[in-house]
Design an enzyme around this catalytic site. Structure first.
Site, mmCIF file in Angstrom:
data_model
loop_
_atom_site.group_PDB
_atom_site.id
_atom_site.type_symbol
_atom_site.label_atom_id
_atom_site.label_comp_id
_atom_site.label_asym_id
_atom_site.label_seq_id
_atom_site.Cartn_x
_atom_site.Cartn_y
_atom_site.Cartn_z
ATOM 1 N N SER A 130 -26.982 2.758 -2.563
ATOM 2 C CA SER A 130 -28.296 3.221 -2.105
ATOM 3 C C SER A 130 -28.200 3.987 -0.795
ATOM 4 O O SER A 130 -27.357 3.686 0.070
ATOM 5 C CB SER A 130 -29.180 1.984 -1.918
ATOM 6 O OG SER A 130 -30.263 2.279 -1.094
ATOM 7 N N TYR A 155 -31.230 -5.962 1.802
ATOM 8 C CA TYR A 155 -30.908 -5.131 0.634
ATOM 9 C C TYR A 155 -29.812 -4.120 0.988
ATOM 10 O O TYR A 155 -28.800 -3.996 0.280
ATOM 11 C CB TYR A 155 -32.167 -4.409 0.149
ATOM 12 C CG TYR A 155 -31.898 -3.345 -0.895
ATOM 13 C CD1 TYR A 155 -31.496 -3.689 -2.180
ATOM 14 C CD2 TYR A 155 -32.031 -1.988 -0.586
ATOM 15 C CE1 TYR A 155 -31.235 -2.714 -3.137
ATOM 16 C CE2 TYR A 155 -31.779 -1.006 -1.536
ATOM 17 C CZ TYR A 155 -31.380 -1.370 -2.809
ATOM 18 O OH TYR A 155 -31.113 -0.402 -3.757
#
Ligand SMILES: NC(=O)c1ccc[n+]([C@@H]2O[C@H](COP(=O)([O-])OP(=O)(O)OC[C@H]3O[C@@H](n4cnc5c(N)ncnc54)[C@H](O)[C@@H]3O)[C@@H](O)[C@H]2O)c1
Length: 324
Positions: A130, A155
């Site tokens: 990501s 995350y």
């Protein structure tokens, strides 16, 4: 002869688009692993699987990547040439309240799969990372060799850790690992928790949207077909044994501008409720994609001005069944 590929998270947004593309090629035996968890409605994931089954043959295992035993069954029955690992707890904000779940899924789950790749001699492992790994990187656009040691959400930390462990496995065990840093992906079947989908629904139904900060945050929004082009190329990538690529559009759009585009496509005005900036959110994402252009022949084509009307077209046809 067809090759064998495992797509984890194949019932999700990006995974289901990848599987569709692979089925269209008619050159793959596709296996999907997904636990159909309730991060968002499992009905949406089942609908995605239904669509895939109508497009071709897939082998589906409802299995949790945190559990090696249930994954073992998948590998007992198959020999994979490639694994594309997209299953994850996605989403920045929920990771602040459930960091352990993110660590267990995104780190332990990734190690479970890498271990099986090692045991069963899988040669190519593509990892869905990501843009969030860049944290509050001040240098724009973000390049793959910029430091990623200051993630600002659990995350992001789990995705950075996933990339590192991929490197270790490629170094030690001769598995090629390709880590793809996706920059905010959107398009048909987008996750309902993501801003474009969430805002569309609220604007469409005349409800207020919550805007955190003054609307000046910027994102590199990437159209799903472009992301899939990059993922597909990484499956065939035969360069160095460990590589990291940004996959974005390499254009950055202010949140305020995104809302204007949604209003124009939906033909409705947004009711905006302003709230303070959210911890964990980064101010900007902006991908330098020159490396992916060079080594993957990646060439994104859908600008946000074209992509948003396409998304809204899908969104309107999917209402109210899919966007619950
Ligand atoms: N969509 C984006 O903008 C974006 C941006 C950056 C990175 N990513 C990454 O891309 C990947 C796919 O994202 P997406 O947007 O399609 O999300 P998604 O939630 O739609 O897909 C992920 C899938 O993984 C499955 N899954 C989650 N935990 C699992 C577990 N323990 N065992 C088995 N399956 C499990 C989910 O049920 C889901 O179907 C994720 O790794 C995500 O972190 C996405």
């Amino acid at each position: 002869m067809k090759k064998n590929i495992l797509v984890t998270g194949g019932a999700g947004f990006i995974g289901s688009h990848l599987v569709e593309t692979l089925l269209r090629e008619n050159a793959w035996n596709v296996t999907v692993v997904d636990d159909l968890n309730d991060f968002y409605s499992p009905d949406i994931k089942r609908a995605n699987l239904g669509l895939l089954r109508r497009s071709g043959d897939i082998q589906f295992f409802e299995a949790d990547i945190r559990c090696s035993d249930s994954l073992q069954q998948v590998f007992d029955e198959n020999r994979f040439d490639v694994i594309v690992h997209l299953a994850a707890r996605a989403g920045v904000r929920p990771s602040l309240s459930e960091p352990k779940l993110y660590v267990e899924t995104n780190i332990n789950g990734t190690v479970n799969l890498l271990e099986l790749a090692r045991k069963y001699d899988v040669k190519q492992f593509v990892f869905g990372s990501s843009s969030s790994v860049y944290g509050e990187n001040e240098k724009v656009p973000f390049a793959e060799d910029d430091p990623i040691f200051k993630p600002i959400s659990p995350y992001a930390a789990t995705k950075a850790a996933g990339e590192l462990i991929c490197h270790t496995y490629s170094h030690l065990f001769d598995i090629r690992t390709v880590c793809l840093r996706f920059f905010t992906v959107y398009g048909a079947r987008q996750r309902p928790d993501l801003a474009i989908h969430k805002f569309s629904k609220l604007i469409y139904f005349g409800q207020p949207i919550q805007v955190f900060g003054d609307g000046s945050t910027r994102r590199d929004y990437t159209y799903i077909d472009d992301i899939i082009q990059g993922v597909r190329a990484s499956i065939d990538y035969d360069g160095s044994m460990h590589e990291v690529f940004n996959l974005g559009e390499s254009e950055t759009t202010e949140l305020g501008r995104l809302i204007e585009l949604l209003e124009a496509s939906l033909g409705k005005k947004a009711i905006i409720e302003r709230l303070p900036p959210q911890p964990g959110d980064v101010p900007i994402t902006f991908a330098d994609i020159s490396k992916a252009r060079r080594l993957l022949n990646y060439s994104p084509t859908t600008k946000i001005e074209q992509g948003i009307p396409k998304f809204v077209e899908w969104f309107k046809t999917a209402q109210p069944a899919v966007s619950i």
